[in-house]
Design a protein around this motif. Structure first.
Motif, PDB file in Angstrom:
ATOM      1  N   TYR A  17       7.429  14.751   3.642  1.00  0.00           N
ATOM      2  CA  TYR A  17       6.163  15.464   3.596  1.00  0.00           C
ATOM      3  C   TYR A  17       5.023  14.478   3.845  1.00  0.00           C
ATOM      4  N   SER A  18       4.049  14.911   4.629  1.00  0.00           N
ATOM      5  CA  SER A  18       2.853  14.097   4.878  1.00  0.00           C
ATOM      6  C   SER A  18       1.676  14.710   4.135  1.00  0.00           C
ATOM      7  N   ILE A  19       0.872  13.838   3.513  1.00  0.00           N
ATOM      8  CA  ILE A  19      -0.257  14.271   2.681  1.00  0.00           C
ATOM      9  C   ILE A  19      -1.507  13.553   3.166  1.00  0.00           C
ATOM     10  N   ASN A  20      -2.578  14.304   3.396  1.00  0.00           N
ATOM     11  CA  ASN A  20      -3.848  13.718   3.827  1.00  0.00           C
ATOM     12  C   ASN A  20      -4.643  13.241   2.618  1.00  0.00           C
ATOM     13  N   LEU A  21      -5.169  12.016   2.709  1.00  0.00           N
ATOM     14  CA  LEU A  21      -6.005  11.456   1.654  1.00  0.00           C
ATOM     15  C   LEU A  21      -7.376  11.122   2.225  1.00  0.00           C
ATOM     16  N   SER A  22      -8.406  11.379   1.438  1.00  0.00           N
ATOM     17  CA  SER A  22      -9.781  11.151   1.873  1.00  0.00           C
ATOM     18  C   SER A  22     -10.229   9.753   1.494  1.00  0.00           C
ATOM     19  N   LEU A  23     -11.430   9.385   1.942  1.00  0.00           N
ATOM     20  CA  LEU A  23     -11.980   8.065   1.636  1.00  0.00           C
ATOM     21  C   LEU A  23     -12.250   7.909   0.137  1.00  0.00           C
ATOM     22  N   ASP A  24     -12.787   8.955  -0.485  1.00  0.00           N
ATOM     23  CA  ASP A  24     -13.062   8.877  -1.927  1.00  0.00           C
ATOM     24  C   ASP A  24     -11.783   8.631  -2.713  1.00  0.00           C
ATOM     25  N   THR A  25     -10.696   9.241  -2.285  1.00  0.00           N
ATOM     26  CA  THR A  25      -9.419   9.072  -2.987  1.00  0.00           C
ATOM     27  C   THR A  25      -8.883   7.669  -2.805  1.00  0.00           C
ATOM     28  N   LEU A  26      -8.919   7.158  -1.583  1.00  0.00           N
ATOM     29  CA  LEU A  26      -8.365   5.839  -1.305  1.00  0.00           C
ATOM     30  C   LEU A  26      -9.190   4.711  -1.918  1.00  0.00           C
ATOM     31  N   THR A  27     -10.438   4.963  -2.231  1.00  0.00           N
ATOM     32  CA  THR A  27     -11.284   3.937  -2.842  1.00  0.00           C
ATOM     33  C   THR A  27     -11.453   4.138  -4.342  1.00  0.00           C
ATOM     34  N   SER A  28     -10.786   5.132  -4.910  1.00  0.00           N
ATOM     35  CA  SER A  28     -10.858   5.375  -6.349  1.00  0.00           C
ATOM     36  C   SER A  28      -9.855   4.459  -7.067  1.00  0.00           C
ATOM     37  N   ARG A  29     -10.343   3.580  -7.928  1.00  0.00           N
ATOM     38  CA  ARG A  29      -9.463   2.651  -8.636  1.00  0.00           C
ATOM     39  C   ARG A  29      -8.513   3.382  -9.572  1.00  0.00           C
ATOM     40  N   ALA A  30      -9.011   4.422 -10.236  1.00  0.00           N
ATOM     41  CA  ALA A  30      -8.158   5.180 -11.145  1.00  0.00           C
ATOM     42  C   ALA A  30      -7.014   5.841 -10.388  1.00  0.00           C
ATOM     43  N   PHE A  31      -7.323   6.424  -9.216  1.00  0.00           N
ATOM     44  CA  PHE A  31      -6.270   7.064  -8.430  1.00  0.00           C
ATOM     45  C   PHE A  31      -5.264   6.033  -7.921  1.00  0.00           C
ATOM     46  N   ILE A  32      -5.727   4.890  -7.444  1.00  0.00           N
ATOM     47  CA  ILE A  32      -4.823   3.878  -6.902  1.00  0.00           C
ATOM     48  C   ILE A  32      -3.895   3.354  -7.996  1.00  0.00           C
ATOM     49  N   ARG A  33      -4.423   3.125  -9.202  1.00  0.00           N
ATOM     50  CA  ARG A  33      -3.569   2.690 -10.312  1.00  0.00           C
ATOM     51  C   ARG A  33      -2.492   3.730 -10.621  1.00  0.00           C
ATOM     52  N   TRP A  34      -2.906   4.992 -10.688  1.00  0.00           N
ATOM     53  CA  TRP A  34      -1.939   6.052 -10.949  1.00  0.00           C
ATOM     54  C   TRP A  34      -0.908   6.159  -9.830  1.00  0.00           C
ATOM     55  N   PHE A  35      -1.368   6.102  -8.596  1.00  0.00           N
ATOM     56  CA  PHE A  35      -0.458   6.258  -7.463  1.00  0.00           C
ATOM     57  C   PHE A  35       0.547   5.110  -7.405  1.00  0.00           C
TER      58      PHE A  35
END
Length: 648
Positions: free
Chosen positions: A495-513
């Protein structure tokens, strides 16, 4: 590389074993030679003693043996000596320091003058002696000096062997460096191969590889610049550097299909009155500088609006398209645009108050592209009839009802959807040239309190404004990992998932991911993370560490909407993307557009040494798909194959 290291160890071991075997054979030969020489020396001593005694056989001479024979036997290191004649012992010698291991020699002593008669007396009878000598190479003890010499010799041999081993290992290490660089070249990782210059030997081959890699790197950069020149000449206006009329047509085609426009937005036509006349009457450089300043200021203004389009339709007319914008924001945008235009210096212009005119046409989902252009042109003419620099909107009431929600209502709706997990997952198949499904691209919709589905083109712009994009896309990833993939371990679907700029630059999201991918390493290869080309190009330094982390965790990387902007393709290899997807503006009616075919050929030609796959999206006709396959596109998606289906 493992085979090279193993071969190096075997060769080094063979060299060391050969050296040890040669030393052993040399030592064994030396021992045998010394033993043979020692035995021969003893036999010569016995023969010499026998010859001496043959000269002393008379009774008078035999009585004088005590005078000289003991010194001779002491020099011979004799252990025992017995001289007899007819079993009578004539002389006997015993060493005061006897040794156990001896060799006994017995020999008859021939007379110096031969016996001529058989009536010889007993004094002339045959003499015989027995001599005991120590065995050759028998050392009762080694002296300190001899031990020191032996130790120094063995140390010198060990040092020489160690030096030879290290020298050979160093030489073979250079071969390993060459093998490592060759492996990187064969795997297509030219940047690492160029960085791993090392100490390869033979050095001539290492320098040749470095020079070839440098030339290849320069050739790739030249090819990238050449591709950019081709696209620039095709889609850009040479005087201003913004998109041309063909670029605008492709982008409008990408925003629409046979049923009309995909999303709401606005089309603005900006016309500079009598620009050609101004250039003829005044300094051409000054006019060109004014035009350049105006375009730069407009570009800075449009940077705040995602996916905006700025192009030149004619010499004095420019078009601006801003999708997914509300009516209130349109009025603010037009006011700012007119303010930017009026702030430009217009020295020597008589009618400077009647120079800039803007026609505005707001469109909603399903509106015709041709009708939109007509409405914008009519609004432009209405603005010109007003007799002063200004703007005019054609149909102010053409507003999408869903998009007309206020910001407060949108935030409340988005927070409600996140708390109650009202994210609905859709997926669309991506098929390769053989019709086999490669992966499925995931999209999302939100279900409101009445059960209606709100499409992403409506809620994503508002989610970006409210800062809720990372939370929405996190729920999408959780649904894919835990519901689609985690529920069935045997599922091999990707599966391919699109990620936005806000998501890729969010430290909280990157830690979780990162934590999630580490915990579910077996599911990471089934994920493909898609990023917009415009986001990557404008934020490449900021996004590179995040993209590298995702790639190292095992997920694949994809950049979509390729060809939407005229940019260098160098970022594809620098960010190590696995898949690129052509923008719908390139795919739309590509069988009828030679310039789009030229772009695809140039793009695939620049990537032929890499393992990057080229896909296409929004394929709607069989002719488009056939042309794309001929050009070398590996897979595609669109309504020709299947429509998005609801997964969760």
């Amino acid at each position: 590389m493992k085979a090279t290291v193993l071969l190096t160890k075997k060769l080094t071991g063979f060299w060391l074993l050969s050296l040890v075997a040669m030393a052993f054979i040399f030592l064994l030969t030396a021992v045998f030679s010394v033993m043979q020489l020692t035995y021969k020396q003893q036999q010569q001593q016995v023969s010499q003693l026998s010859a001496i005694l043959s000269q002393h056989q008379t009774p008078a001479q035999l009585q004088q043996l005590d005078l000289w024979l003991p010194q001779l036997l002491w020099a011979y290191q004799a252990q025992q000596f017995v001289l007899t004649r007819q079993n009578d012992v004539l002389y006997r010698y015993d060493n005061p320091l006897p040794e156990r291991r001896v060799i006994r020699y017995g020999r008859a002593i021939l007379p110096a003058t031969p016996i001529t008669s058989l009536s010889a007396t007993s004094d002339q009878a045959e003499l015989r002696f027995e001599l005991s000598l120590p065995r050759p190479l028998q050392f009762n003890q080694i002296s300190g000096y001899g031990g020191l010499i032996l130790l120094l010799g063995l140390t010198a041999i060990a040092i020489f062997v160690r030096w030879g081993y290290l020298w050979l290992a160093q030489q073979l290490e250079g071969v390993e460096d060459l093998a490592k660089r060759s492996h990187l070249i064969l795997s297509g990782d030219y940047d690492k191969a160029l960085a791993e210059r090392g100490h390869g030997r033979p050095r001539l081959i290492n320098r040749a590889l470095t020079q070839l890699l440098l030339e290849l790197d320069d050739a790739q950069k030249q090819r990238s610049r050449f591709d950019q020149v081709i696209r620039s000449n095709t889609f850009l206006d040479p005087a201003t550097g913004i998109g041309n009329r063909l670029f605008l047509k492709n982008r409008l085609d990408a925003l629409s299909n046979n049923q009309g426009m995909f999303a709401p937005g606005v089309l603005l036509l900006l016309e500079m009155e009598d620009l050609d006349l101004l250039q003829q009457e005044h300094d051409e450089l000054a006019v060109q500088e004014m035009l350049s300043h105006t375009i730069n200021d407009i570009n800075q203004l449009l940077n705040n609006y995602a996916n905006s389009i700025f192009s030149r339709r004619s010499y004095n007319q420019f078009a601006i398209v801003v999708p997914q914008i509300s009516l209130a924001d349109v009025e603010k945008l037009v006011a700012k645009l007119l303010k930017v235009c009026l702030a430009q210096p217009l020295e020597g212009l008589v009618n400077r108050d009647d120079f800039f005119h803007i026609g505005v046409a707001y469109f909603k989902v399903g509106d015709s592209k041709e009708q939109l252009i007509e409405e914008a042109e009519m609004a432009l003419r209405a603005a010109q009839f007003q007799g002063a620099s200004g703007w005019f909107m054609y149909d102010k009431g053409a507003v999408d009802e869903e998009f007309a929600r206020g910001s407060v209502r949108w935030r409340s709706f988005l927070e409600y959807a996140l708390v109650n997990k009202r994210v609905v997952i859709y997926s669309q198949a991506v098929l390769d040239s053989d019709g086999v499904e490669h992966h499925r691209e995931v999209s999302s919709r939100l279900r409101d309190s009445k059960g209606n589905l709100v499409r992403a083109t409506l809620f994503l712009p508002m989610a970006i404004k409210c800062g809720l994009t990372p939370q929405i896309e996190r729920q999408v990833i959780e649904a894919v990992l835990f519901d689609l993939l985690g529920s069935n371990p045997q599922n091999t679907q990707r599966y391919s998932i699109n990620l936005s700029l806000d998501t890729l630059t969010s430290r909280a999201f990157i830690r979780w991911f990162k934590t999630t991918l580490l915990e579910y390493r077996n599911l990471a290869p089934k994920l493909i993370i898609e990023v917009n080309e415009d986001i990557v190009v404008n934020n490449i330094e900021q996004l590179t560490p995040t993209l590298n982390m995702i790639s190292k965790m095992g997920a694949s990387l994809c950049v979509d909407r390729v060809g939407q902007q005229v940019v260098s393709m160098q970022y594809i290899t620098s960010c190590k993307f696995d898949i690129i997807k052509l923008h719908r503006s390139i795919v739309r009616q590509i069988h009828l557009r030679q310039e789009n075919q030229l772009f695809v050929r140039s793009l695939i030609g620049g990537l032929y040494r890499s393992e990057v796959q080229v896909f296409a999206e929004a394929i709607e006709s069989f002719e488009e798909w056939q042309t794309l396959k001929i050009l070398g596109v590996s897979a595609g998606q669109g309504s020709l194959f299947s429509d998005p289906v609801q997964e969760i």
